[in-house]
Design an enzyme around this catalytic site. Sequence first.
Site, PDB file in Angstrom:
ATOM      1  N   GLY A  25      -4.909 -13.234 -18.120  1.00 14.65           N
ATOM      2  CA  GLY A  25      -5.007 -14.625 -17.748  1.00 14.65           C
ATOM      3  C   GLY A  25      -4.232 -15.297 -18.922  1.00 14.65           C
ATOM      4  CE1 TYR A  26      -4.401 -21.238 -21.843  1.00 10.73           C
ATOM      5  CE2 TYR A  26      -1.974 -20.907 -22.253  1.00 10.73           C
ATOM      6  CZ  TYR A  26      -2.977 -21.834 -22.251  1.00 10.73           C
ATOM      7  OH  TYR A  26      -2.770 -23.194 -22.520  1.00 10.73           O
ATOM      8  CG  HIS A  31       1.178 -13.241 -16.435  1.00  8.61           C
ATOM      9  ND1 HIS A  31       0.789 -14.414 -17.428  1.00  8.61           N
ATOM     10  CD2 HIS A  31       0.393 -12.152 -16.959  1.00  8.61           C
ATOM     11  CE1 HIS A  31       0.292 -13.622 -18.441  1.00  8.61           C
ATOM     12  NE2 HIS A  31       0.180 -12.568 -18.373  1.00  8.61           N
ATOM     13  CB  SER A 178       3.521 -13.532 -25.210  1.00 13.96           C
ATOM     14  OG  SER A 178       2.228 -13.132 -25.946  1.00 13.96           O
TER      15      SER A 178
HETATM   16  P1  AMP Z   1      -0.999  -9.644 -20.206  1.00 22.06           P
HETATM   17  O1  AMP Z   1      -2.054 -10.790 -19.358  1.00 22.06           O
HETATM   18  O2  AMP Z   1      -0.429  -9.772 -21.289  1.00 22.06           O
HETATM   19  O3  AMP Z   1      -1.975  -8.352 -20.184  1.00 22.06           O
HETATM   20  O4  AMP Z   1      -0.097  -9.170 -19.168  1.00 22.06           O
HETATM   21  C1  AMP Z   1      -0.189  -8.875 -17.578  1.00 22.06           C
HETATM   22  C2  AMP Z   1       0.902  -8.216 -17.111  1.00 22.06           C
HETATM   23  O5  AMP Z   1       2.066  -9.256 -17.180  1.00 22.06           O
HETATM   24  C3  AMP Z   1       1.331  -7.057 -17.933  1.00 22.06           C
HETATM   25  O6  AMP Z   1       1.827  -6.127 -16.768  1.00 22.06           O
HETATM   26  C4  AMP Z   1       2.702  -7.443 -18.719  1.00 22.06           C
HETATM   27  O7  AMP Z   1       3.383  -6.589 -18.980  1.00 22.06           O
HETATM   28  C5  AMP Z   1       3.119  -8.325 -17.804  1.00 22.06           C
HETATM   29  N1  AMP Z   1       3.959  -9.546 -18.899  1.00 22.06           N
HETATM   30  C6  AMP Z   1       3.557 -10.059 -19.875  1.00 22.06           C
HETATM   31  N2  AMP Z   1       4.419 -10.906 -20.430  1.00 22.06           N
HETATM   32  C7  AMP Z   1       5.244 -10.716 -19.667  1.00 22.06           C
HETATM   33  C8  AMP Z   1       6.874 -11.195 -19.676  1.00 22.06           C
HETATM   34  N3  AMP Z   1       7.286 -11.970 -20.626  1.00 22.06           N
HETATM   35  N4  AMP Z   1       7.447 -10.608 -18.549  1.00 22.06           N
HETATM   36  C9  AMP Z   1       7.431  -9.867 -17.708  1.00 22.06           C
HETATM   37  N5  AMP Z   1       5.970  -9.558 -17.518  1.00 22.06           N
HETATM   38  C10 AMP Z   1       5.154  -9.519 -18.524  1.00 22.06           C
END
Ligand code: AMP
Length: 293
Positions: A25-26, A31, A178
């Site tokens: 989320g967020y 994403h 992020s």
């Molecule tokens: P998270 O919400 O941080 O667990 O990320 C969910 C998915 O989004 C994961 O597969 C991450 O690798 C991907 N993700 C997070 N940040 C990025 C980014 N800056 N660029 C591409 N994919 C991302």
Amino acid sequence: MRVVHTFADARAAEGVDQALVPTMGYLHEGHLSLIHQAKAETPVVCVSIFVNPTQFDEASDLASYPQDLERDLALCESAGADTVLVPSVDEVYPTPLDPIDPGPAAEGMEGAHRPGHFEGVATVVHRFLTALEPHHAYFGRKDAQQLAVIRTMAHEHDLDVEIIPGSTEREEDGLALSSRNVRLGDDRVRAAGISEALFAAADAAEAGERSAAGLQAMVELEMQVRGLQPEYVTLADAVWMKPVGEVHREAVLATAVPVGDVRLIDNIVLSIEGSGVVVDRGIRLDAPSILYS
Ligand code: AMP
């Protein structure tokens, strides 16, 4: 768009090809690019939103993880998601649930600095993949080691799913997107030094520097002059995430850097093409991120 809370409700109808985009989320453009990629390649896209407690090694990081479900649902809708799964902790972790061994790709780098992190990741992703049985699942290269752990886990467990990587999306100044970036405050400007240091090494690699020692030293020096102290800077092979002495086939130059209270990770992907090295630095936004709107 359907919003559901159980795996049973999120499963696609028999014979329908469904993609899963797991998130905590967020949402930001990293994403959204995974959702767009999934939407372009698969008829039905399910986005999951679950802040997985077992992958946090620091209680304070879990407690301060940003959350805003209304905002996320609106973004999923506009990105074209068909289903959003928002499960409870009890739905994801019915007792007893055996932990999944994250395997050898989890040993170094993040695995060495965040005890239990990849066991939490492997266990939750295994749970989602077996409970939903998507045909495709999308993960960002920003978390290169996570991608490697999930790929090897899916292979090891014979899961009938294609793990598809998405490129790293960056803010205008290069900082990898992020959800944690919103917590940077006054440290936000300094954080851009992480990608600047990696890009300096990318330039050196494209100009002929292939050795791990040379590339790592350059990142460390570039960070030092920007007031950053990385926990590690490692050149590793992109499949097993083991340190390598020089770029060969596909390698990642990966780092983790505490910036104020926030711990950030980033990487670039280096491959041999012909007699030279080409570097995938990800994709930069040309406007401020939705994280700040
Ligand atoms: P998270 O919400 O941080 O667990 O990320 C969910 C998915 O989004 C994961 O597969 C991450 O690798 C991907 N993700 C997070 N940040 C990025 C980014 N800056 N660029 C591409 N994919 C991302």
